[in-house]
Motif scaffolding. Structure first.
Motif, PDB file in Angstrom:
ATOM      1  N   SER A  82       0.818  -1.215   0.000  1.00  0.00           N
ATOM      2  CA  SER A  82       0.000   0.000   0.000  1.00  0.00           C
ATOM      3  C   SER A  82       0.850   1.263   0.000  1.00  0.00           C
ATOM      4  O   SER A  82       0.329   2.367  -0.204  1.00  0.00           O
ATOM      5  CB  SER A  82      -0.921   0.018   1.221  1.00  0.00           C
ATOM      6  N   ASP A  83       2.158   1.140   0.234  1.00  0.00           N
ATOM      7  CA  ASP A  83       3.059   2.291   0.151  1.00  0.00           C
ATOM      8  C   ASP A  83       3.437   2.607  -1.294  1.00  0.00           C
ATOM      9  O   ASP A  83       4.084   3.623  -1.563  1.00  0.00           O
ATOM     10  CB  ASP A  83       4.353   2.032   0.934  1.00  0.00           C
ATOM     11  N   SER A  84       3.055   1.749  -2.221  1.00  0.00           N
ATOM     12  CA  SER A  84       3.366   1.986  -3.637  1.00  0.00           C
ATOM     13  C   SER A  84       2.663   3.251  -4.107  1.00  0.00           C
ATOM     14  O   SER A  84       1.435   3.357  -4.090  1.00  0.00           O
ATOM     15  CB  SER A  84       2.913   0.784  -4.486  1.00  0.00           C
ATOM     16  N   ALA A  85       3.454   4.219  -4.495  1.00  0.00           N
ATOM     17  CA  ALA A  85       2.942   5.541  -4.848  1.00  0.00           C
ATOM     18  C   ALA A  85       4.116   6.373  -5.351  1.00  0.00           C
ATOM     19  O   ALA A  85       5.254   5.902  -5.390  1.00  0.00           O
ATOM     20  CB  ALA A  85       2.304   6.216  -3.628  1.00  0.00           C
ATOM     21  N   THR A  86       3.833   7.599  -5.722  1.00  0.00           N
ATOM     22  CA  THR A  86       4.889   8.556  -6.040  1.00  0.00           C
ATOM     23  C   THR A  86       5.085   9.473  -4.837  1.00  0.00           C
ATOM     24  O   THR A  86       4.117   9.968  -4.265  1.00  0.00           O
ATOM     25  CB  THR A  86       4.523   9.385  -7.281  1.00  0.00           C
ATOM     26  N   TYR A  87       6.334   9.655  -4.459  1.00  0.00           N
ATOM     27  CA  TYR A  87       6.661  10.479  -3.295  1.00  0.00           C
ATOM     28  C   TYR A  87       7.316  11.777  -3.770  1.00  0.00           C
ATOM     29  O   TYR A  87       8.304  11.758  -4.503  1.00  0.00           O
ATOM     30  CB  TYR A  87       7.587   9.711  -2.341  1.00  0.00           C
ATOM     31  N   LEU A  88       6.735  12.871  -3.358  1.00  0.00           N
ATOM     32  CA  LEU A  88       7.194  14.194  -3.759  1.00  0.00           C
ATOM     33  C   LEU A  88       7.845  14.892  -2.581  1.00  0.00           C
ATOM     34  O   LEU A  88       7.271  14.933  -1.488  1.00  0.00           O
ATOM     35  CB  LEU A  88       6.014  15.055  -4.226  1.00  0.00           C
ATOM     36  N   CYS A  89       9.022  15.455  -2.807  1.00  0.00           N
ATOM     37  CA  CYS A  89       9.583  16.339  -1.788  1.00  0.00           C
ATOM     38  C   CYS A  89       9.225  17.779  -2.169  1.00  0.00           C
ATOM     39  O   CYS A  89       8.993  18.095  -3.335  1.00  0.00           O
ATOM     40  CB  CYS A  89      11.097  16.175  -1.667  1.00  0.00           C
ATOM     41  N   ALA A  90       9.152  18.625  -1.173  1.00  0.00           N
ATOM     42  CA  ALA A  90       8.873  20.038  -1.391  1.00  0.00           C
ATOM     43  C   ALA A  90       9.672  20.835  -0.380  1.00  0.00           C
ATOM     44  O   ALA A  90       9.835  20.415   0.767  1.00  0.00           O
ATOM     45  CB  ALA A  90       7.386  20.345  -1.270  1.00  0.00           C
ATOM     46  N   ILE A  91      10.173  21.969  -0.811  1.00  0.00           N
ATOM     47  CA  ILE A  91      10.957  22.818   0.079  1.00  0.00           C
ATOM     48  C   ILE A  91      10.452  24.251  -0.037  1.00  0.00           C
ATOM     49  O   ILE A  91       9.842  24.631  -1.030  1.00  0.00           O
ATOM     50  CB  ILE A  91      12.458  22.760  -0.271  1.00  0.00           C
ATOM     51  N   ALA A  92      10.701  25.025   0.997  1.00  0.00           N
ATOM     52  CA  ALA A  92      10.247  26.410   1.008  1.00  0.00           C
ATOM     53  C   ALA A  92      11.195  27.237   1.866  1.00  0.00           C
ATOM     54  O   ALA A  92      11.766  26.746   2.844  1.00  0.00           O
ATOM     55  CB  ALA A  92       8.820  26.506   1.540  1.00  0.00           C
ATOM     56  N   SER A  93      11.322  28.498   1.486  1.00  0.00           N
ATOM     57  CA  SER A  93      12.136  29.401   2.296  1.00  0.00           C
ATOM     58  C   SER A  93      11.259  30.252   3.192  1.00  0.00           C
ATOM     59  O   SER A  93      11.720  30.816   4.166  1.00  0.00           O
ATOM     60  CB  SER A  93      12.993  30.304   1.399  1.00  0.00           C
ATOM     61  N   GLY A  94       9.993  30.362   2.841  1.00  0.00           N
ATOM     62  CA  GLY A  94       9.037  31.117   3.635  1.00  0.00           C
ATOM     63  C   GLY A  94       7.664  30.587   3.337  1.00  0.00           C
ATOM     64  O   GLY A  94       7.514  29.536   2.728  1.00  0.00           O
ATOM     65  N   THR A  95       6.673  31.308   3.724  1.00  0.00           N
ATOM     66  CA  THR A  95       5.319  30.821   3.466  1.00  0.00           C
ATOM     67  C   THR A  95       4.948  31.011   1.996  1.00  0.00           C
ATOM     68  O   THR A  95       5.498  31.851   1.312  1.00  0.00           O
ATOM     69  CB  THR A  95       4.300  31.547   4.343  1.00  0.00           C
ATOM     70  N   TYR A  96       4.037  30.205   1.552  1.00  0.00           N
ATOM     71  CA  TYR A  96       3.378  30.324   0.256  1.00  0.00           C
ATOM     72  C   TYR A  96       4.144  29.766  -0.930  1.00  0.00           C
ATOM     73  O   TYR A  96       3.538  29.264  -1.862  1.00  0.00           O
ATOM     74  CB  TYR A  96       2.998  31.784  -0.080  1.00  0.00           C
ATOM     75  N   LYS A  97       5.462  29.850  -0.938  1.00  0.00           N
ATOM     76  CA  LYS A  97       6.182  29.478  -2.154  1.00  0.00           C
ATOM     77  C   LYS A  97       6.912  28.155  -1.956  1.00  0.00           C
ATOM     78  O   LYS A  97       7.982  28.110  -1.360  1.00  0.00           O
ATOM     79  CB  LYS A  97       7.178  30.575  -2.527  1.00  0.00           C
ATOM     80  N   TYR A  98       6.293  27.079  -2.447  1.00  0.00           N
ATOM     81  CA  TYR A  98       6.909  25.762  -2.414  1.00  0.00           C
ATOM     82  C   TYR A  98       7.662  25.522  -3.716  1.00  0.00           C
ATOM     83  O   TYR A  98       7.221  25.943  -4.784  1.00  0.00           O
ATOM     84  CB  TYR A  98       5.841  24.674  -2.351  1.00  0.00           C
TER      85      TYR A  98
END
Lengths: 110, 112
Positions: A82-98
């Motif tokens: 059930s862990d089979s999926a696509t995993y996305l990383c995301a980073i941000a320096s402040g709010t709103y902008k990933y």
């Protein structure tokens, strides 16, 4: 150079294995680090959210941030089909902008 | 149930037509976002709104328009000026001052 780099996979592992998913980033100003899980044709689901360096654990998931190396990881213990999926990383320096990685496709084989 | 809803799930349009995608949230979040997802690319930000009656362009706003007349609603219009509109569109919301963003189920738009 892309701001966030993520190996697209696919990554295939047997059930029960420990999975390591990784992203690298280029800008040291980033302070917020997220991991999302996305099943096929669905919206991403927030798995882990960390601020600055260190580890964070939630059940079978551990997020690790190494700001000195500009490297983030997500570990999945006792992986399940059930862990089979696509995993996305995301980073941000402040709010709103990933900034999102392109995603790593994971297949856990029963 | 609290959450973010997007409708419709699938949408088909002819080239040259404008189309509006719906996004509604009942999480009482101030901030809302629209992203586009294409194969082999990360999510790209189209527009975002931090408060009612205010919104900002993201990285790929050309050919799109939005409105934010109510806190819970942030519709996206894909205009005929958007050159490659076929994509998976994702709406997200989050609390002001928080970096956590929560996504809806997405709308897959196909333009032929």
């Amino acid at each position: 150079q892309k701001e966030v780099e993520q190996d697209p996979g696919p990554l295939s592992v047997p059930e029960g294995a420990i999975v390591s998913l990784n992203c690298t980033y280029s800008n040291s100003a980033f302070q917020y680090f997220m991991w999302y899980r996305q099943y096929s044709r669905k919206g991403p689901e927030l798995l882990m959210y960390t601020y600055s360096s260190g580890n964070k654990e939630d059940g079978r998931f551990t997020a690790q941030v190494d700001k000195s190396s500009k490297y983030i990881s997500l570990f999945i213990r006792d992986s399940q089909p059930s862990d089979s999926a696509t995993y996305l990383c995301a980073i941000a320096s402040g709010t709103y902008k990933y900034i999102f990685g392109t995603g790593t496709r994971l297949k856990v084989l029963a | 149930d609290g959450g973010i809803t997007q409708s419709p799930k699938y949408l088909f349009r002819k080239e040259g037509q404008n189309v509006t995608l719906s996004c509604e949230q009942n999480l009482n979040h101030d901030a809302m976002y629209w992203y586009r997802q294409d194969p082999g690319q990360g999510l790209r930000l189209i527009y975002y709104s931090q408060i009612v009656n205010d919104f900002q362009k993201g990285d790929i706003a050309e050919g799109y328009s939005v409105s934010r007349e109510k806190k819970e609603s942030f519709p996206l219009t894909v205009t005929s000026a958007q050159k490659n509109p076929t994509a998976f569109y994702l709406c997200a919301s989050g609390s002001t001052g928080s970096n956590e963003q929560y996504f809806g189920p997405g709308t897959r738009l196909t333009v032929t």
